[in-house]
Design a protein around this motif. Structure first.
Motif, mmCIF file in Angstrom:
data_model
loop_
_atom_site.group_PDB
_atom_site.id
_atom_site.type_symbol
_atom_site.label_atom_id
_atom_site.label_comp_id
_atom_site.label_asym_id
_atom_site.label_seq_id
_atom_site.Cartn_x
_atom_site.Cartn_y
_atom_site.Cartn_z
ATOM 1 N N ALA A 39 6.927 -54.385 112.201
ATOM 2 C CA ALA A 39 7.702 -53.291 112.189
ATOM 3 C C ALA A 39 7.735 -52.186 112.910
ATOM 4 O O ALA A 39 8.409 -51.179 112.952
ATOM 5 C CB ALA A 39 7.484 -52.587 110.495
ATOM 6 N N GLY A 40 7.046 -52.386 114.057
ATOM 7 C CA GLY A 40 6.811 -51.509 115.319
ATOM 8 C C GLY A 40 6.553 -50.207 114.826
ATOM 9 O O GLY A 40 5.447 -49.958 113.926
ATOM 10 N N ASN A 41 7.269 -49.247 115.469
ATOM 11 C CA ASN A 41 6.687 -47.824 115.252
ATOM 12 C C ASN A 41 7.243 -47.438 113.632
ATOM 13 O O ASN A 41 6.805 -46.051 113.293
ATOM 14 C CB ASN A 41 7.322 -46.864 116.156
ATOM 15 C CG ASN A 41 8.992 -46.790 116.130
ATOM 16 O OD1 ASN A 41 9.515 -47.816 115.931
ATOM 17 N ND2 ASN A 41 9.420 -45.704 116.238
ATOM 18 N N ASP A 42 7.872 -48.258 113.175
ATOM 19 C CA ASP A 42 8.391 -48.026 111.827
ATOM 20 C C ASP A 42 7.389 -48.422 110.900
ATOM 21 O O ASP A 42 7.577 -48.348 109.371
ATOM 22 C CB ASP A 42 9.793 -48.488 111.464
ATOM 23 C CG ASP A 42 10.719 -47.719 112.134
ATOM 24 O OD1 ASP A 42 10.604 -46.376 112.105
ATOM 25 O OD2 ASP A 42 11.695 -48.315 112.639
ATOM 26 N N ALA A 43 6.237 -48.872 111.097
ATOM 27 C CA ALA A 43 5.296 -49.481 110.245
ATOM 28 C C ALA A 43 4.618 -48.605 109.199
ATOM 29 O O ALA A 43 4.307 -48.859 108.108
ATOM 30 C CB ALA A 43 4.153 -50.178 110.987
ATOM 31 N N TRP A 44 4.828 -47.246 109.566
ATOM 32 C CA TRP A 44 4.180 -46.295 108.785
ATOM 33 C C TRP A 44 5.104 -46.255 107.378
ATOM 34 O O TRP A 44 4.589 -45.997 106.334
ATOM 35 C CB TRP A 44 4.040 -44.964 109.274
ATOM 36 C CG TRP A 44 5.467 -44.189 109.850
ATOM 37 C CD1 TRP A 44 6.164 -44.401 110.946
ATOM 38 C CD2 TRP A 44 6.177 -43.457 108.881
ATOM 39 N NE1 TRP A 44 6.959 -43.715 110.721
ATOM 40 C CE2 TRP A 44 7.394 -42.936 109.460
ATOM 41 C CE3 TRP A 44 5.926 -42.855 107.587
ATOM 42 C CZ2 TRP A 44 8.498 -42.160 109.120
ATOM 43 C CZ3 TRP A 44 6.985 -42.021 107.106
ATOM 44 C CH2 TRP A 44 8.150 -41.575 107.857
ATOM 45 N N ILE A 45 6.366 -46.689 107.533
ATOM 46 C CA ILE A 45 7.425 -46.362 106.591
ATOM 47 C C ILE A 45 6.899 -47.859 105.627
ATOM 48 O O ILE A 45 7.062 -47.579 104.262
ATOM 49 C CB ILE A 45 9.096 -46.468 106.965
ATOM 50 C CG1 ILE A 45 9.188 -45.527 107.764
ATOM 51 C CG2 ILE A 45 9.810 -46.589 105.558
ATOM 52 C CD1 ILE A 45 10.501 -45.456 108.523
ATOM 53 N N SER A 46 6.855 -48.946 106.340
ATOM 54 C CA SER A 46 6.354 -50.066 105.533
ATOM 55 C C SER A 46 5.075 -49.814 104.797
ATOM 56 O O SER A 46 4.995 -50.309 103.528
ATOM 57 C CB SER A 46 6.022 -51.305 106.339
ATOM 58 O OG SER A 46 7.417 -51.492 106.968
ATOM 59 N N THR A 47 4.183 -49.003 105.286
ATOM 60 C CA THR A 47 2.941 -48.616 104.324
ATOM 61 C C THR A 47 3.228 -47.664 103.442
ATOM 62 O O THR A 47 2.451 -47.991 102.253
ATOM 63 C CB THR A 47 1.883 -48.058 105.465
ATOM 64 O OG1 THR A 47 1.760 -48.852 106.619
ATOM 65 C CG2 THR A 47 0.509 -47.759 104.940
#
Length: 362
Positions: A39-47
């Motif tokens: 998810a690249g730099n949007d991985a925090w949203i996935s988390t």
């Protein structure tokens, strides 16, 4: 199902520590890499979404338990019958056992890579499992106490979360939502393994005084985990470049290398050693849960089952003698956990609810 004597039960607020201690484990040391790849730099949203979805599943688990007759073993027996229900219980218990072994072997790998590279695996595993046997033999209240200290003591290391901010570049987070929703969902798969462990609630539910009152504490524990993991994901994204994070197997440990004091230079050694207090509750609670479940399934005493389970974990961890095998079993545990939590439990809840409704009508 035989009622658990009150002297063996724990207060509802202790569920906070049981849930939180099972979720914050070895995954915290390096969960960011896989999620960031997907998810690249949007991985925090996935988390963040992963953590919120876990709270939904905790709500569902309480629905199953509150309308059932005891823990997951008794519910399986009631819903599916003795033989099919027993088979489902064994599958679930085997999943918990392998999860505990995977957590222990991953931590041992960290110790070997960062501290004692020539130390044989069997020595480290043996010492750890002897301690686990001693704790689990003390009963569930002792295990719950270890989970309490497994949250309290490592929380003193929370200051390490802020040292890397001096090298943070928050421009790495932008533009937000540049990845598709599908990619963000895939990113959730990279960190869900770190969130699993809360499903042990299905086993120790009957050991809680006024168990219905414990639900809010289970949610609180999962929310704290979500906050910690989301923060660490953001911290990793702003500390590392995208290429650096893709190759950082243990991102949190790599960030901790910058922490230096006048009286100690390699602070990560202290961090890894202290992390044993985090891993210990993971292993002892799964061992207790599996031994308790086996006792209720086969009618055997836990003191006879426990040595067999410890021997199984010892042999399995010895067989996982390289990084590829550890990755393989971690992937298997993650996929199994996803199937059990997100597919099987909703189906179980649906079948159980329909049966209860049908029985009331007849």
């Amino acid at each position: 199902m035989k009622k658990v004597p009150i002297e063996y039960q724990i207060s509802p607020y202790m569920v906070f520590f049981l849930v939180n201690s099972m979720q914050i484990g070895v995954g915290l040391l390096g969960f960011e890499r896989i999620s960031a790849k997907l998810a690249g730099n949007d991985a925090w949203i996935s988390t963040l979404l992963s953590g919120l979805s876990i709270n939904v599943m905790i709500w569902m688990i309480y629905k199953i338990l509150n309308q059932g007759k005891g823990n997951i073993v008794a519910i399986h027996h009631d819903v599916f019958g003795k033989w099919i229900g027993g088979a489902f219980s064994l599958i679930f218990l085997f999943y918990l056992l392998v999860t505990g072994a995977t957590i222990l072997r991953t931590y041992i790998e960290v110790v070997q890579v960062w501290m004692f590279s020539i130390m044989p695996t069997w020595i480290l595993v043996g010492i750890f499992l002897i301690l686990c046997y001693y704790i689990v033999s003390g009963g569930f209240r002792v295990v719950a106490g270890i989970c309490f200290f497994g949250v309290l003591l490592p929380s003193t290391l929370a200051f390490t979360f802020f040292f890397p901010l001096q090298f943070a570049d928050f421009r790495n987070l932008f533009p937000i939502m540049q990845h598709s929703f599908k990619e963000i969902i895939k990113g959730m798969q990279g960190n869900l393994f770190s969130y699993f462990g809360f499903e042990t609630l299905l086993v120790y539910y009957t050991f809680i005084k006024n168990p219905k009152k414990s639900q809010k504490f289970a949610h609180y524990g999962a929310l704290v985990t979500t906050a910690v993991y989301t923060y660490l994901m953001i911290l990793s994204l702003v500390f590392f470049s995208e290429k650096q994070l893709a190759s950082a197997i243990w991102a949190y440990l790599s960030m901790s290398k910058i922490i230096q004091f006048s009286f100690i230079e390699r602070f990560e050694y202290i961090l890894i050693s202290f992390w044993a207090f985090v891993i210990l509750p993971n292993v002892v609670l799964t061992l207790w849960g599996v031994s308790r479940g086996m006792r209720e399934t086969f009618g055997m005493k836990q003191k006879y089952i426990l040595p067999i389970l410890i021997l199984f974990i010892f042999i399995l961890t010895i067989l996982l003698d390289d990084r590829n095998k550890v990755n393989l079993i971690s992937t298997w545990v993650g996929k199994s956990g996803f199937i059990i939590v997100y597919i099987y439990l909703p189906v179980l809840w649906l079948i159980q609810s329909l049966q209860i409704k049908f029985r009331r009508q007849t």
